[in-house]
Design a protein around this motif. Structure first.
Motif, short mmCIF file in Angstrom:
data_model
loop_
_atom_site.label_atom_id
_atom_site.label_comp_id
_atom_site.label_asym_id
_atom_site.label_seq_id
_atom_site.Cartn_x
_atom_site.Cartn_y
_atom_site.Cartn_z
N GLU A 38 -60.53 -26.14 75.32
CA GLU A 38 -59.87 -24.86 75.57
C GLU A 38 -58.35 -25.02 75.63
OE1 GLU A 38 -61.83 -23.74 79.13
OE2 GLU A 38 -63.60 -22.89 78.09
N LEU A 48 -66.97 -24.68 71.12
CA LEU A 48 -67.03 -23.94 72.38
C LEU A 48 -68.18 -22.95 72.42
CD1 LEU A 48 -63.22 -23.32 73.01
CD2 LEU A 48 -64.74 -24.87 74.25
N ASP A 49 -68.69 -22.56 71.25
CA ASP A 49 -69.83 -21.65 71.21
C ASP A 49 -71.14 -22.34 71.58
OD1 ASP A 49 -68.42 -19.39 70.59
OD2 ASP A 49 -68.72 -19.55 68.42
N VAL A 68 -53.37 -21.71 69.28
CA VAL A 68 -53.25 -20.25 69.14
C VAL A 68 -51.78 -19.85 69.26
CG1 VAL A 68 -53.69 -18.06 70.32
CG2 VAL A 68 -55.57 -19.63 69.86
N ARG A 100 -64.97 -29.42 77.93
CA ARG A 100 -64.62 -28.05 77.54
C ARG A 100 -63.18 -27.71 77.89
NH1 ARG A 100 -68.49 -24.54 75.91
NH2 ARG A 100 -67.05 -22.83 76.37
N GLN A 127 -57.13 -25.47 72.10
CA GLN A 127 -57.26 -24.16 71.46
C GLN A 127 -56.10 -23.25 71.84
OE1 GLN A 127 -60.31 -21.40 72.97
NE2 GLN A 127 -61.04 -21.19 70.87
N LEU A 183 -58.70 -24.41 64.63
CA LEU A 183 -59.14 -23.38 65.56
C LEU A 183 -60.58 -22.95 65.27
CD1 LEU A 183 -55.93 -21.16 65.91
CD2 LEU A 183 -57.02 -22.53 67.70
N ASP A 184 -60.92 -22.82 64.00
CA ASP A 184 -62.30 -22.46 63.64
C ASP A 184 -63.28 -23.50 64.16
OD1 ASP A 184 -61.43 -20.19 62.38
OD2 ASP A 184 -61.53 -21.03 60.36
N ALA A 231 -63.61 -23.39 67.98
CA ALA A 231 -64.40 -22.23 68.38
C ALA A 231 -65.89 -22.51 68.24
CB ALA A 231 -64.01 -21.01 67.53
N ARG A 232 -66.29 -23.19 67.17
CA ARG A 232 -67.71 -23.51 66.98
C ARG A 232 -68.20 -24.46 68.08
NH1 ARG A 232 -66.43 -23.44 61.30
NH2 ARG A 232 -66.28 -25.72 61.21
#
Length: 223
Positions: A14, A91-92, A21, A10, A17, A84-85, A88-89
């Motif tokens: 992150e 990390l969810d 960003v 993770r 990510q 990024l999309d 995010a998935r």
């Protein structure tokens, strides 16, 4: 080539990510070039690019690497937003398991800057710059761009003015362009109190901080 990879944990997800960003903030419609031939993923972005391979304007690339869970073959140029999309998935997902952490990339796109290849070897250290110096140079450059560009100015004129400012050397003797400081600061590569070594090779300069690398065509005009 499968163009898919799995980040090791993770923290790595992150970190990538956060880097992307920042890159998207500098270039909202930007692309990221992802390369891996083994267990290290290299992510290149181009916050400053003149617009064509034949243009004499500045080119400043950002590079950050991250370790992969397993070896992969990746060579792709895709929208930053698409990566990024996908991050995010991942990390969810609750917890962290490689079978849920794979990232498959969309079809590769094209951009002139992806054809630019900074030297892979032959780099020689020619000096260093402090975080304070680079931060101050970046702030001054941002202010100069703002002062030089009234809101009504756009298109080629704005691009030329930005190119003149970001392509200019940071001082009378350096080949480091002002844009390199801007990119280093904008991508979050600078740590308070750090001294960043400067390298040169074949018409390029490189700033290598603890958090990433900035590669830029050497400045040809001086302050």
């Amino acid at each position: 080539m499968k163009n898919q990879f799995t980040l090791v944990d993770r923290e790595s997800a992150e970190d990538l990510q956060a880097y992307l960003v920042r890159a998207k903030r500098l270039d909202p419609e930007g692309l990221v070039r992802l390369r891996a031939y083994g267990d290290v993923l290299a992510a290149y972005v181009a916050p400053i690019f003149a617009g064509s391979l034949m243009d004499s304007g500045p080119t400043v690339l950002g590079l950050r690497t991250t370790v992969l869970h397993e070896e992969a073959e990746v060579e792709s140029l895709v929208p930053i937003s698409a990566v990024l999309d996908r991050i995010a998935r991942v990390l969810d997902e609750p917890g962290w398991h490689p079978k849920h952490a794979g990232i498959s990339l969309p079809a590769s796109e094209r951009s002139p800057w992806a054809g630019i290849s900074p030297p892979r070897g032959g780099w020689l250290q020619t000096g260093s710059l402090t975080e304070e110096q680079l931060t101050e140079i970046a702030k001054n450059g941002i202010a100069e761009v703002a002062d030089a560009l009234p809101e009504a100015v756009g298109g080629p004129i704005a691009a030329r003015i930005r190119g003149e400012i970001w392509g200019r050397s940071i001082d009378l003797v350096s080949t480091v362009p002002t844009g390199a400081a801007f990119v280093a600061a904008g991508l979050g590569f600078l740590t308070e109190g750090e001294e960043i070594p400067v390298y040169e090779a074949d018409g390029w300069v490189r700033l290598s901080s603890l958090h990433g690398h900035v590669l830029a065509r050497a400045a040809k005009t001086f302050s």
